[in-house]
Motif scaffolding. Structure first.
Motif, PDB file in Angstrom:
ATOM      1  N   GLU A 171      10.979  60.353  -7.345  1.00  0.00           N
ATOM      2  CA  GLU A 171      11.347  59.961  -8.707  1.00  0.00           C
ATOM      3  C   GLU A 171      12.776  60.368  -9.060  1.00  0.00           C
ATOM      4  N   ARG A 172      13.283  61.421  -8.441  1.00  0.00           N
ATOM      5  CA  ARG A 172      14.591  61.963  -8.800  1.00  0.00           C
ATOM      6  C   ARG A 172      15.726  61.599  -7.847  1.00  0.00           C
ATOM      7  N   VAL A 173      15.419  61.131  -6.627  1.00  0.00           N
ATOM      8  CA  VAL A 173      16.451  60.980  -5.608  1.00  0.00           C
ATOM      9  C   VAL A 173      17.496  59.928  -5.968  1.00  0.00           C
ATOM     10  N   GLN A 174      17.113  58.822  -6.573  1.00  0.00           N
ATOM     11  CA  GLN A 174      18.084  57.767  -6.877  1.00  0.00           C
ATOM     12  C   GLN A 174      19.205  58.279  -7.791  1.00  0.00           C
ATOM     13  N   ALA A 175      18.851  59.110  -8.743  1.00  0.00           N
ATOM     14  CA  ALA A 175      19.868  59.655  -9.653  1.00  0.00           C
ATOM     15  C   ALA A 175      20.892  60.511  -8.908  1.00  0.00           C
ATOM     16  N   THR A 176      20.485  61.126  -7.785  1.00  0.00           N
ATOM     17  CA  THR A 176      21.444  61.920  -7.000  1.00  0.00           C
ATOM     18  C   THR A 176      22.340  61.023  -6.161  1.00  0.00           C
ATOM     19  N   MET A 177      21.842  59.829  -5.802  1.00  0.00           N
ATOM     20  CA  MET A 177      22.600  58.896  -4.977  1.00  0.00           C
ATOM     21  C   MET A 177      23.608  58.081  -5.787  1.00  0.00           C
ATOM     22  N   ASP A 185      32.744  60.316   3.474  1.00  0.00           N
ATOM     23  CA  ASP A 185      32.998  61.226   2.359  1.00  0.00           C
ATOM     24  C   ASP A 185      31.906  61.109   1.302  1.00  0.00           C
ATOM     25  N   HIS A 186      31.478  59.876   1.024  1.00  0.00           N
ATOM     26  CA  HIS A 186      30.435  59.667   0.020  1.00  0.00           C
ATOM     27  C   HIS A 186      29.082  60.209   0.479  1.00  0.00           C
ATOM     28  N   VAL A 187      28.703  59.939   1.727  1.00  0.00           N
ATOM     29  CA  VAL A 187      27.387  60.391   2.194  1.00  0.00           C
ATOM     30  C   VAL A 187      27.342  61.910   2.313  1.00  0.00           C
ATOM     31  N   VAL A 188      28.417  62.520   2.799  1.00  0.00           N
ATOM     32  CA  VAL A 188      28.458  63.979   2.883  1.00  0.00           C
ATOM     33  C   VAL A 188      28.473  64.579   1.480  1.00  0.00           C
ATOM     34  N   GLY A 189      29.256  63.978   0.578  1.00  0.00           N
ATOM     35  CA  GLY A 189      29.294  64.452  -0.805  1.00  0.00           C
ATOM     36  C   GLY A 189      27.926  64.419  -1.449  1.00  0.00           C
ATOM     37  N   TRP A 190      27.184  63.320  -1.213  1.00  0.00           N
ATOM     38  CA  TRP A 190      25.824  63.213  -1.760  1.00  0.00           C
ATOM     39  C   TRP A 190      24.926  64.291  -1.177  1.00  0.00           C
ATOM     40  N   TYR A 191      24.879  64.389   0.156  1.00  0.00           N
ATOM     41  CA  TYR A 191      23.958  65.324   0.794  1.00  0.00           C
ATOM     42  C   TYR A 191      24.242  66.764   0.371  1.00  0.00           C
ATOM     43  N   GLU A 192      25.518  67.110   0.253  1.00  0.00           N
ATOM     44  CA  GLU A 192      25.890  68.478  -0.101  1.00  0.00           C
ATOM     45  C   GLU A 192      25.944  68.726  -1.609  1.00  0.00           C
ATOM     46  N   SER A 193      25.727  67.698  -2.412  1.00  0.00           N
ATOM     47  CA  SER A 193      25.811  67.865  -3.866  1.00  0.00           C
ATOM     48  C   SER A 193      24.730  68.815  -4.384  1.00  0.00           C
ATOM     49  N   ALA A 194      25.053  69.506  -5.453  1.00  0.00           N
ATOM     50  CA  ALA A 194      24.090  70.419  -6.071  1.00  0.00           C
ATOM     51  C   ALA A 194      22.841  69.659  -6.516  1.00  0.00           C
ATOM     52  N   ALA A 195      23.014  68.449  -7.018  1.00  0.00           N
ATOM     53  CA  ALA A 195      21.872  67.670  -7.494  1.00  0.00           C
ATOM     54  C   ALA A 195      20.904  67.356  -6.364  1.00  0.00           C
ATOM     55  N   TYR A 196      21.443  66.953  -5.199  1.00  0.00           N
ATOM     56  CA  TYR A 196      20.547  66.636  -4.082  1.00  0.00           C
ATOM     57  C   TYR A 196      19.955  67.907  -3.468  1.00  0.00           C
ATOM     58  N   GLN A 197      20.765  68.919  -3.290  1.00  0.00           N
ATOM     59  CA  GLN A 197      20.258  70.170  -2.718  1.00  0.00           C
ATOM     60  C   GLN A 197      19.158  70.770  -3.600  1.00  0.00           C
ATOM     61  N   ASP A 198      19.228  70.522  -4.902  1.00  0.00           N
ATOM     62  CA  ASP A 198      18.211  71.023  -5.828  1.00  0.00           C
ATOM     63  C   ASP A 198      16.844  70.387  -5.559  1.00  0.00           C
ATOM     64  N   ILE A 199      16.810  69.096  -5.213  1.00  0.00           N
ATOM     65  CA  ILE A 199      15.526  68.431  -5.010  1.00  0.00           C
ATOM     66  C   ILE A 199      15.082  68.392  -3.545  1.00  0.00           C
TER      67      ILE A 199
END
Length: 113
Positions: free
Chosen positions: A23-29, A63-77
């Protein structure tokens, strides 16, 4: 060059944490322009073994895919999924326009001589 996040999820489950992750992953992407290309279908295995399913997410570049994976929002979920679904995830760059397997073979042959 386009880049991808690819996950091999070996034993998908509908655990409540996994459903929350979904439910939350799209918002991180979204801030990284990520979009699902493949998301958990049945796979038709033709060679070897492939337990589970696959997810492929496209991003504009590494840069975008690494930024997403390492983002606080994605790491949180992320623990919501990894705590319940074993698997592997990779980040990989796509090929350039005009890429061919024969051309790559030729370059590898030339490099080996």
């Amino acid at each position: 060059m386009t880049a991808y996040a690819i996950a091999h999820l070996r034993t998908p489950s509908a655990h409540p944490d996994v459903l929350e992750y979904m439910e939350r992953v799209q918002a991180t992407m979204d801030p990284f322009q990520g979009r699902f290309l493949v998301h958990g279908p049945e796979v038709d295995v033709r060679e070897g073994e492939w337990p589970g399913t696959v997810v492929v997410i496209e991003f504009p570049d590494m840069d975008h895919v690494v930024g997403w994976y390492e983002s606080a929002a994605y790491q949180d979920i992320l623990p919501l999924r990894t705590g319940h679904v074993p698997g592997a995830a990779v980040l990989v760059e796509g090929v350039s326009p005009g890429h061919s397997a024969a051309g790559l073979a030729a370059a590898l042959r030339a490099a080996g001589s």
